[in-house]
Scaffold this active site. Structure first.
Site, PDB file in Angstrom:
ATOM      1  N   HIS A   1       1.667   4.620  -2.898  1.00 47.41           N
ATOM      2  CA  HIS A   1       1.848   6.076  -2.810  1.00 47.41           C
ATOM      3  C   HIS A   1       3.094   6.528  -3.570  1.00 47.41           C
ATOM      4  O   HIS A   1       3.088   7.582  -4.211  1.00 47.41           O
ATOM      5  CB  HIS A   1       1.951   6.507  -1.345  1.00 47.41           C
ATOM      6  CG  HIS A   1       0.656   6.417  -0.601  1.00 47.41           C
ATOM      7  ND1 HIS A   1      -0.505   7.009  -1.050  1.00 47.41           N
ATOM      8  CD2 HIS A   1       0.338   5.817   0.587  1.00 47.41           C
ATOM      9  CE1 HIS A   1      -1.475   6.777  -0.181  1.00 47.41           C
ATOM     10  NE2 HIS A   1      -0.993   6.049   0.803  1.00 47.41           N
TER      11      HIS A   1
ATOM     12  N   HIS B   1       3.258   9.118  -6.703  1.00 45.92           N
ATOM     13  CA  HIS B   1       4.178  10.255  -6.765  1.00 45.92           C
ATOM     14  C   HIS B   1       4.918  10.267  -8.106  1.00 45.92           C
ATOM     15  O   HIS B   1       5.039  11.311  -8.755  1.00 45.92           O
ATOM     16  CB  HIS B   1       5.159  10.178  -5.602  1.00 45.92           C
ATOM     17  CG  HIS B   1       5.925  11.438  -5.384  1.00 45.92           C
ATOM     18  ND1 HIS B   1       6.895  11.585  -4.407  1.00 45.92           N
ATOM     19  CD2 HIS B   1       5.893  12.647  -6.015  1.00 45.92           C
ATOM     20  CE1 HIS B   1       7.398  12.797  -4.445  1.00 45.92           C
ATOM     21  NE2 HIS B   1       6.816  13.460  -5.414  1.00 45.92           N
TER      22      HIS B   1
ATOM     23  N   HIS C   1       0.833  -1.204   0.000  1.00 53.44           N
ATOM     24  CA  HIS C   1       0.000   0.000   0.000  1.00 53.44           C
ATOM     25  C   HIS C   1       0.870   1.256   0.000  1.00 53.44           C
ATOM     26  O   HIS C   1       0.608   2.207  -0.749  1.00 53.44           O
ATOM     27  CB  HIS C   1      -0.922   0.008   1.216  1.00 53.44           C
ATOM     28  CG  HIS C   1      -1.656   1.302   1.411  1.00 53.44           C
ATOM     29  ND1 HIS C   1      -2.857   1.575   0.801  1.00 53.44           N
ATOM     30  CD2 HIS C   1      -1.332   2.411   2.130  1.00 53.44           C
ATOM     31  CE1 HIS C   1      -3.241   2.798   1.134  1.00 53.44           C
ATOM     32  NE2 HIS C   1      -2.336   3.322   1.951  1.00 53.44           N
ATOM     33  N   GLU C   2       1.903   1.256   0.830  1.00 59.62           N
ATOM     34  CA  GLU C   2       2.788   2.428   0.885  1.00 59.62           C
ATOM     35  C   GLU C   2       3.548   2.607  -0.432  1.00 59.62           C
ATOM     36  O   GLU C   2       3.789   3.734  -0.862  1.00 59.62           O
ATOM     37  CB  GLU C   2       3.765   2.306   2.056  1.00 59.62           C
ATOM     38  CG  GLU C   2       3.101   2.253   3.427  1.00 59.62           C
ATOM     39  CD  GLU C   2       2.143   3.409   3.680  1.00 59.62           C
ATOM     40  OE1 GLU C   2       2.369   4.508   3.127  1.00 59.62           O
ATOM     41  OE2 GLU C   2       1.161   3.225   4.413  1.00 59.62           O
TER      42      GLU C   2
END
Length: 225
Positions: free
Chosen positions: A101, A105, A97-98
C-alpha cells in the site's frame, strides 16, 4: 424476487463469516511456521520500504491481532505486535502486504488515489445512511429512503474500489518478496494462503453490501408501485 434476495443475503453472510474464520485460521497456522531467512515482520517491511526508496516512512507496532494497516495521511505503516516482532511466514506476508500500500501511495496507484478521495464522503454517508433508511421506512418517506440508498451506494462503491487496491497490494508484495529474497520458492505457498485468505474477507464484505443495496433498491421500487 425478495425471497431470493434474502436467500442470497444469507448465503453472502455465511460466506463472510467463513472468510473471517479462514483468514484467522490461515494466519494462526502460518504464524507457527518460521520463514527460512529468519526475518521478522518489521525487518521485512523495513527492507521492502528501503528497497523502494521509502526511507522516510516509519513502521510502528500496534496492539491487537490483524490490526495491521498503512496510514496514508500520516504515511506510517502500523503492524500488529504478532507481525512486527515475529519471524513467521504469516508475519512477513502481512507486513509486506502493508508495504504494498505504501508503494501504491508513492506511485499514485489510481484506485488507491480514488479510494482516498472517496473516504471523507463515504465516512459521512455510511454514518447517515442507516438513520435515513430507518426513518424513511418508519414514516413511509420515499425521499428519505431514496437518499438513504444513495448514501449507502457510496459505501458500496468504496468497498468495490477497495478490492483492486487490496489485490494489487498483495501481488506487489508477493513479487517483491521473491525478487528480494525475503522468502524462498517453497515458502510461496504459505504466503499465498495468508494473503488470499485476507483478500476473501474484502470480497465477502463487498458481496454482502452489494446484495443488500440491490435488496433496498427493489424494496424502494416495490413500495412506489
Amino acid at each position: 424476487m425478495m425471497p431470493l434476495m434474502y436467500l442470497l443475503l444469507a448465503v453472502a453472510f455465511i460466506f463472510s463469516v467463513w472468510a473471517q474464520f479462514r483468514v484467522k485460521g490461515n494466519f494462526k497456522k502460518w504464524a507457527k511456521v518460521p520463514n527460512m531467512n529468519g526475518l521478522t515482520g518489521y525487518e521485512a517491511a523495513r527492507r521492502m520500504l528501503d528497497a523502494n526508496g521509502l526511507y522516510d516512512v516509519p513502521i510502528e507496532p500496534v496492539q491487537g491481532t490483524l490490526t495491521d494497516h498503512y496510514d496514508p495521511i500520516n504515511r506510517v505503516v502500523r503492524l500488529s505486535e504478532p507481525v512486527y516482532y515475529e519471524s513467521s511466514i504469516a508475519a512477513v506476508s502481512v507486513a509486506c502486504h502493508e508495504i504494498g500500500h505504501a508503494i501504491q501511495h508513492k506511485e499514485h496507484y489510481p484506485m488507491l488515489a480514488l479510494r482516498h478521495r472517496m473516504f471523507p464522503v463515504v465516512n459521512f454517508a455510511s454514518g447517515v445512511a442507516p438513520f435515513m433508511l430507518l426513518a424513511g421506512f418508519i414514516f413511509s418517506s420515499f425521499n428519505l429512503i431514496g437518499l438513504g440508498i444513495i448514501f449507502f451506494s457510496a459505501a458500496v462503491a468504496f468497498q468495490l474500489v477497495t478490492l483492486p487496491v487490496e489485490f494489487n497490494a498483495s501481488s506487489r508484495a508477493r513479487r517483491i518478496m521473491v525478487q528480494q529474497g525475503f522468502i524462498r520458492n517453497d515458502e510461496e505457498r504459505g504466503v499465498a494462503k495468508v494473503l488470499n485468505a485476507a483478500a476473501l474477507t474484502y470480497v465477502a464484505a463487498a458481496l454482502v453490501s452489494l446484495i443488500e443495496l440491490i435488496r433496498l433498491i427493489l424494496m424502494f421500487l416495490g413500495n412506489r408501485d
